[in-house]
Every structure is written in structure tokens, then in C-alpha cells.
Design an enzyme around this catalytic site. Structure first.
Site, PDB file in Angstrom:
ATOM      1  N   TYR A  99      39.068  48.698  30.904  1.00  0.00           N
ATOM      2  CA  TYR A  99      39.139  47.373  31.535  1.00  0.00           C
ATOM      3  C   TYR A  99      38.905  46.267  30.500  1.00  0.00           C
ATOM      4  CZ  TYR A  99      38.159  43.795  35.111  1.00  0.00           C
ATOM      5  OH  TYR A  99      38.179  42.668  35.903  1.00  0.00           O
TER       6      TYR A  99
ATOM      7  N   ARG B  67      43.923  40.118  48.368  1.00  0.00           N
ATOM      8  CA  ARG B  67      42.475  40.193  48.575  1.00  0.00           C
ATOM      9  C   ARG B  67      41.739  39.630  47.362  1.00  0.00           C
ATOM     10  NH1 ARG B  67      40.338  44.919  46.045  1.00  0.00           N
ATOM     11  NH2 ARG B  67      41.959  46.205  45.102  1.00  0.00           N
TER      12      ARG B  67
ATOM     13  N   ALA C 232      39.459  46.421  27.274  1.00  0.00           N
ATOM     14  CA  ALA C 232      40.618  46.349  26.382  1.00  0.00           C
ATOM     15  C   ALA C 232      41.769  45.598  27.049  1.00  0.00           C
ATOM     16  CB  ALA C 232      41.066  47.755  25.989  1.00  0.00           C
TER      17      ALA C 232
ATOM     18  N   VAL D 238      53.440  45.636  39.984  1.00  0.00           N
ATOM     19  CA  VAL D 238      53.646  44.913  38.722  1.00  0.00           C
ATOM     20  C   VAL D 238      53.775  45.846  37.532  1.00  0.00           C
ATOM     21  CG1 VAL D 238      52.463  42.845  39.577  1.00  0.00           C
ATOM     22  CG2 VAL D 238      51.152  44.578  38.291  1.00  0.00           C
TER      23      VAL D 238
ATOM     24  N   LYS E 115      41.589  43.368  29.518  1.00  0.00           N
ATOM     25  CA  LYS E 115      41.281  41.958  29.757  1.00  0.00           C
ATOM     26  C   LYS E 115      41.195  41.164  28.456  1.00  0.00           C
ATOM     27  CE  LYS E 115      41.104  41.924  34.254  1.00  0.00           C
ATOM     28  NZ  LYS E 115      42.128  41.184  35.027  1.00  0.00           N
TER      29      LYS E 115
ATOM     30  N   ALA F 288      47.605  39.202  45.305  1.00  0.00           N
ATOM     31  CA  ALA F 288      47.074  38.077  46.086  1.00  0.00           C
ATOM     32  C   ALA F 288      46.638  38.456  47.486  1.00  0.00           C
ATOM     33  CB  ALA F 288      48.129  36.972  46.165  1.00  0.00           C
TER      34      ALA F 288
END
Length: 266
Positions: free
Chosen positions: A174, A32, A176, A83, A178, A30
Site C-alpha cells: 500500500y 463508499r 509503495a 480500473v 500510494k 465512489a
């Protein structure tokens, strides 16, 4: 009695408070871009925001200060966690519970790109992108699942991409990651339904962020030519959709992948 002084029907009365007042929302990545816009939009409507960041501490504090200092009921606290690291995510959960209690809304926005055509893509390129976007969503959802399940209006909102639906040259990793969020969200929607919590996925098209602004002008022109609305999305447009999904009135929407891409699929 004049129409202005007549008692308003309940469905047109002004709300007595901000629509997200009393809600605690955690937004990953969070500091940017789209994540920053989502955090500010939710805070603007009265929520308490956890501004998650991995390394951009100064930027995360700027976001939190902007939300808290605004003339709204919203407040914010920056909390660091990578994360991709379950132990850091668990530590973030404990820090959140100690400071503001359980969350009501989880927005898994953190994501990165590492673009190469598949012939040149390394295993490191592949795993780095999936670790943040897909595995990071798993780690955060796992850590906060009980909060979402027991909240009055639990909301899981995963930020995906049009690339997850269409693919893109140089972005097999990317795409895969998403597209994996689609199946994840739909499965969680079924599992959370018994508690009344919802899970949805937002799939933005090309959006005016630093990442898109860095694309050469000629390529930007080519991308716009493929969009019926002939422009990129604004961060505020994406954030507005997320804000609706985070609110009470979205309670009958679950398991959906919601496109916001200017009609690029038409």
C-alpha cells in the site's frame, strides 16, 4: 447611500451560480468511504458527477440518487468499470462521452488494502494493491488525458495517503502504491502545464471510514495518540480539500502533494 444598498465590489459579490456548475467530474471508487464523500461534495457544489464503481452497484446508485435528488444543480450517473482493466476503463470513457461528453476533473480515488508483514506478503498481495491504486490511476488518466488537456479548467487529483510518506508495518504494498502517486502526479503536472490543466495529490491521514472503524479500539487509541490534533479526519474534511482543488480558484496550484493529516508529520 447606505452600505447595504451600495454596489458591491466585484471581489465580494455573491456568485451567480454554484462554483462547479458546468464541470463534469469523474470519481473512481465512489460508492463508499472517501470516494463517496468526494462525489457528494462535488455534486453539492453543482458539478455533474460520474460515480465509478467496480462491484457495489446498489451503493453507487444510492450515491448518484443522493446527488441528483439534492437541492443543488449537481447531477450524477453511476458507471461500472474495474480500473485495473484497461478495456473496461476505455468502455467507461466511451459511456461517459456518450452521456455527458468530456470530463473536466478526474479524481483517482480507488484503492484497496491487503495487509501482511513483508515476510508473509505474497506476490498476489503485492500486485493486487498496486494494480488498483497505481496502475488504476494510470489506466484512468490515460483514458481521459485528452479531456483534461483540452478542458478550460482541467484537474487531475490523485488520492494518496500519509502511509505513502511514512510507511506502515504490514503495508509495504500500500505504501509503495500510494508513494508512487507522488511522482506520477508531479510528472503529469509538468506535462499538463502547457494546457493550463493542473495535477495534484491529496495525502489524507487516518480518516473515519468503515476501514478505520474496523480497527480494534485499542489500536485506534494508539493511532490518535500520534496525531497532534488527537482525532481522525472526517470524510467531509478530505472532500472539502478536493472540492477546492477541483475549482477555478485552485488554478495556480499544481504538482503538489497536499497533506491533510492532523499534523502527524510535525
Amino acid at each position: 447611500m447606505s452600505s447595504t444598498s451600495a454596489e458591491r465590489p466585484a471581489d465580494v459579490e455573491r456568485p451567480s451560480r454554484q462554483p462547479l456548475a458546468g464541470q463534469t467530474c469523474l470519481v473512481t471508487g465512489a460508492s463508499r468511504g472517501i470516494g463517496r464523500g468526494i462525489a457528494c461534495e462535488l455534486g453539492r457544489h453543482g458539478a455533474t458527477i460520474i460515480v465509478n464503481y467496480r462491484s457495489s452497484e446498489a451503493a453507487a446508485h444510492e450515491v448518484a440518487d443522493a446527488i441528483t435528488d439534492a437541492d443543488t444543480e449537481g447531477t450524477a450517473r453511476p458507471i461500472q468499470a474495474d480500473v485495473t482493466d484497461p478495456s473496461e476503463v476505455d468502455a467507461m470513457r466511451e459511456a461517459v462521452r456518450e452521456t455527458v461528453g468530456p470530463i473536466d476533473v478526474l479524481v483517482t480515488n480507488a484503492g484497496i488494502t491487503s495487509d501482511r508483514t513483508f515476510a508473509d506478503m505474497t506476490r498476489e498481495d503485492w500486485h493486487r494493491v498496486l494494480d488498483v491504486s497505481l496502475h488504476g490511476t494510470f489506466n484512468c488518466t490515460k483514458a481521459f488525458y485528452d479531456d483534461l488537456e483540452t478542458a478550460d479548467d482541467g484537474r487531475l487529483i490523485a488520492i494518496s495517503s500519509v502511509v505513502g510518506k511514512q510507511g506502515n508495518v504490514g503495508q509495504a504494498n500500500y505504501a509503495a502504491a500510494k508513494s508512487g502517486l507522488f511522482g506520477f502526479t508531479r510528472s503529469l503536472a509538468l506535462e499538463l502545464a502547457g494546457s493550463g490543466a493542473t495535477a495534484n495529490c491529496v495525502a489524507p491521514g487516518f480518516t473515519r471510514t468503515e476501514m478505520v472503524e474496523a480497527i480494534p479500539d485499542g489500536i485506534q487509541d494508539d493511532l490518535r495518540d500520534d496525531i497532534p490534533l488527537e482525532r481522525f479526519a472526517t470524510v467531509n474534511e478530505i472532500a472539502g480539500l478536493v472540492r477546492y482543488l477541483a475549482g477555478e480558484r485552485s488554478g495556480y496550484i499544481t504538482g503538489e502533494v497536499i497533506d491533510i493529516n492532523g499534523g502527524i508529520d510535525l
